[in-house]
Design a protein around this motif. Structure first.
Motif, short mmCIF file in Angstrom:
data_model
loop_
_atom_site.label_atom_id
_atom_site.label_comp_id
_atom_site.label_asym_id
_atom_site.label_seq_id
_atom_site.Cartn_x
_atom_site.Cartn_y
_atom_site.Cartn_z
N ILE A 1 0.84 -1.20 0.00
CA ILE A 1 0.00 0.00 0.00
C ILE A 1 0.88 1.24 0.00
O ILE A 1 0.66 2.18 -0.79
N MET A 2 1.88 1.27 0.86
CA MET A 2 2.79 2.42 0.91
C MET A 2 3.53 2.57 -0.42
O MET A 2 3.69 3.69 -0.94
N ASP A 3 3.95 1.47 -1.01
CA ASP A 3 4.66 1.52 -2.29
C ASP A 3 3.77 2.11 -3.39
O ASP A 3 4.23 2.93 -4.20
N ARG A 4 2.51 1.73 -3.40
CA ARG A 4 1.58 2.26 -4.41
C ARG A 4 1.37 3.76 -4.22
O ARG A 4 1.24 4.52 -5.18
N ILE A 5 1.33 4.20 -2.96
CA ILE A 5 1.22 5.64 -2.68
C ILE A 5 2.46 6.36 -3.19
O ILE A 5 2.36 7.40 -3.86
N VAL A 6 3.63 5.82 -2.88
CA VAL A 6 4.89 6.43 -3.31
C VAL A 6 4.96 6.53 -4.83
O VAL A 6 5.42 7.54 -5.38
#
Length: 286
Positions: free
Chosen positions: A186-191
């Motif tokens: 999820i964090m990677d997709r936000i980044v």
């Protein structure tokens, strides 16, 4: 036994996936987690090389306040579709009072107004629970947030509290649940700017970069380096997910549960493990 378990579970993730196990880092993670008095879940992702290391990456853990990332997604979806405005003023009522914790918003006088943007800041920066319950409702509730997570491809991360049909999950995991791997993704997709759209993702990343609780994982990263972070803690569970935009960017999460050490002191075993892991990764990727 824990050493073998972490390595075995990390190797399982190779099957059918493009990502490659970083064997050198995996050995360091195995050594670091050995002997911990509780259950540990870790997922470390190097997006530049598409490599990872892990320990129980797909086990479910209580999120504690990391559930607020799920609530953030729900609110951001409402903002991008125009159902809510980032700067609209909201009116606080006594029905929103949340007695647990040391919340700023709970000290508001009924009838006071505050911008939605500031309520979001309070939820993420200081982990204000009153703000979080308010925003969960404004996002459409846990059922809608969970459906949104499903639509984005996240099947393990869930909001449980105040969510019909999830009372058994609430009893077991509390407000929310996730896995070390999925919260990192999820964090990677936000980044990457891939959650909803680049503008929405950028706004969420900035909000996650304003963290008051900075004495665990963030304390091991130089202050001049941008880091997006959310942590959460219960008596027997201490968790954190971090994106570090250093010379070699990386993302990692650490979750613990069934901890023997339930003290709320800086030398708590889980928090000490979090700091050691963060220090290891900063040096490893520097």
């Amino acid at each position: 036994m824990r050493l073998l378990l972490c390595t075995a579970l990390a190797l399982v993730t190779l099957i059918g996936r493009a990502q490659h196990l970083d064997r050198r880092l995996q050995k360091r993670v195995d050594s670091l987690t050995q002997g911990f008095h509780g259950d540990v879940g870790i997922y470390i992702y190097d997006p530049g090389r598409d490599r990872y290391a892990a320990c129980q990456p797909d086990a479910l853990f209580p999120t504690a306040s990391i559930v607020k990332i799920s609530i953030l997604l729900g609110i951001m979806d409402k903002i991008r579709t125009g159902a809510l405005d980032y700067h609209q003023r909201l009116t606080y009522t006594d029905s929103l009072f949340f007695k647990e914790g040391d919340d700023i918003l709970s000290d508001f006088t009924p009838g006071s107004t505050i911008e939605l943007s500031k309520v979001m800041m309070l939820m993420l920066t200081i982990s204000d629970n009153c703000a979080s319950v308010w925003l969960q409702g404004l996002a459409g509730g846990g059922t809608r947030i969970n459906a949104l997570l499903d639509s984005l491809g996240f099947s393990k991360t869930r909001v449980n509290s105040h969510t019909p049909g999830r009372s058994a999950d609430w009893e077991r995991y509390g407000w929310g649940q996730t896995t070390p791997r999925e919260i990192v993704h999820i964090m990677d997709r936000i980044v990457r700017g891939e959650v909803f759209d680049p503008k929405s993702s950028a706004m969420m990343l900035r909000l996650l970069g304003r963290q008051y609780w900075d004495e665990e994982a963030l304390s091991q990263i130089p202050a001049g380096v941008f880091a997006a972070d959310k942590n959460g803690a219960l008596d027997s569970s201490r968790n954190e997910v971090v994106y570090v935009h250093g010379r070699h960017p990386y993302i990692f999460s650490i979750f613990t549960k069934n901890n023997t050490d339930t003290r709320w002191t800086q030398d708590n075993e889980a928090w000490a493990l979090t700091r050691r892991l963060s220090a290891l990764l900063w040096t490893y990727y520097r």
